[in-house]
Write an enzyme that holds these catalytic residues in place. Structure first.
Site: not given
Ligand code: PMP
Length: 361
Positions: A103, A197, A173
């Site tokens: 991510w 989550k 994040d």
């Molecule tokens: N950052 C992290 C640490 C994630 O786990 C996720 C989704 N699994 C995201 C960003 C992306 O999130 P979104 O689907 O809400 O855009």
């Protein structure tokens, strides 16, 4: 009631049963309102109480200082990958990115469109198995901000404390570990997290931003992509995800009833320990992350072969342990055990692991 199974999904993920039950009971009509939460105006008094309740709940649980704004946006954490640099970076400036997994890599890619994204650390070697030590960070005191991913959901790698970044705003994040334990919010400039989550359904993105950063935002942004819009209009510039904020409010109440984040942390650590102990007890299972970077939310491990991993995930699903297949980009097994995931589910997984090894080891 329809039978519920153990849901190890990485997100959208398990929601506390009492929350689902309350939402179900009030689905047709909120008490005294005569309409469901999805049918009322976001400008109504009823919704005002809900969104204020959600904000107050988060402020209490996370002990958010007064000089931080709490926003409920849309577009997921993925939009924050772009919004942070869009607001705070420019072509003649740079930001530092600490990359500890998939991510964080995506966040860097977005930042590169708006300015220079320097890698303060890139832990890709060995497949993102740990967070960096303080002395491994290459930080620039003139950076616009330092970005980190507090828990890398795919690799199962988690920071246990904040990196020291001096006066530069730290942006995190926290999508996959927000509300899993107390955090010192005042060490951060911006915290963002998708709700799906630990906070509720997808479609709400929490942003916590220190207000003294707002004057640094560059001019000329689209209204919806400028944090100042949402601070000024208290997340009600346009129609927010009313349903998502309603559930988030109930999740905060559930957490408060349970005694808050200290208790939650103890429960989470004990749940994760059950599975990590089972991994460490044998050579058949191999943990992905180094011991001191292990996530308490996403437990990642490998089996001796990909065939066995496939078999493990399939047989687990048949045994009502769902969602254990690792992310398609890295494979392996991932047990996501967020706040609402019950300890009994971890015990059931450990039993299944022992029994699977007996048959296949
Ligand atoms: N950052 C992290 C640490 C994630 O786990 C996720 C989704 N699994 C995201 C960003 C992306 O999130 P979104 O689907 O809400 O855009």
């Amino acid at each position: 009631m329809t039978e519920r199974i153990y849901n190890f999904s990485a997100g959208p993920a398990v929601i506390p049963l009492p929350v689902l039950e309350e939402a179900q009971a009030n689905m047709l009509s909120l008490p005294g309102v005569g309409m469901s939460v999805m049918e009322i105006s976001h400008r109504s008094k009823t919704f005002d109480e809900i969104i204020q309740g959600a904000e107050a709940g988060l402020r209490e649980l996370l002990n958010i200082p007064k000089d931080y704004a709490v926003l409920f946006l849309q577009g997921g954490a993925s939009l924050q990958f772009a919004m942070v640099p869009m607001n705070f970076l420019s072509l003649d400036a740079s930001a530092d990115y600490i990359v500890t997994g998939s991510w964080g890599k995506k966040a860097v890619k977005e930042a590169q469109k708006f300015g220079t994204a320097d890698l303060a650390a890139n832990m890709a070697d060995g497949g993102f198995t740990r967070v960096p030590n303080q002395d491994e960070l290459h930080l620039n005191s003139g950076a616009a901000y330092v970005h980190m991913t507090s828990n890398e959901t795919i690799e199962g790698v988690e920071f246990k404390r904040e990196p020291e970044v001096g006066q530069v705003p730290l942006v995190a994040d926290m999508s996959s570990n927000i509300l899993s334990r107390p955090i010192p919010v005042d060490k951060y400039g911006i915290i963002y997290a998708g709700a799906q989550k630990n906070m509720g359904p997808s479609g709400v993105t929490l942003v916590i931003i220190r207000e003294d950063l707002l004057p640094r935002i560059r001019e000329g942004l689209s209204i919806m992509l400028d944090y100042r819009t949402h601070v000024k209009d208290k997340s009600l510039h346009n129609t927010p995800n009313t349903w998502g904020i309603y559930i988030l409010n109930l999740v905060c109440k559930w957490l408060k009833d349970k005694g808050g984040l200290e208790g939650m942390q103890q429960e989470n650590e004990a749940k994760a320990k059950l599975i990590y102990d089972a991994i460490d007890a044998t050579d058949f299972y191999r943990g992905h992350a180094d011991a001191d970077s292990r996530s308490i939310m996403n437990v990642t491990f490998r089996l001796p072969s990909e065939d066995l991993e496939k078999k493990f995930a399939n047989e687990a699903t048949a045994a009502k342990l769902d969602g254990l297949k690792g992310h398609r980009s890295v494979g392996g097994i991932r047990a996501s055990i967020y706040n609402a995931f019950p300890r009994e589910g971890c015990e059931a997984l450990v039993e299944f692991m022992k029994e699977f090894e007996k048959r296949n080891g």
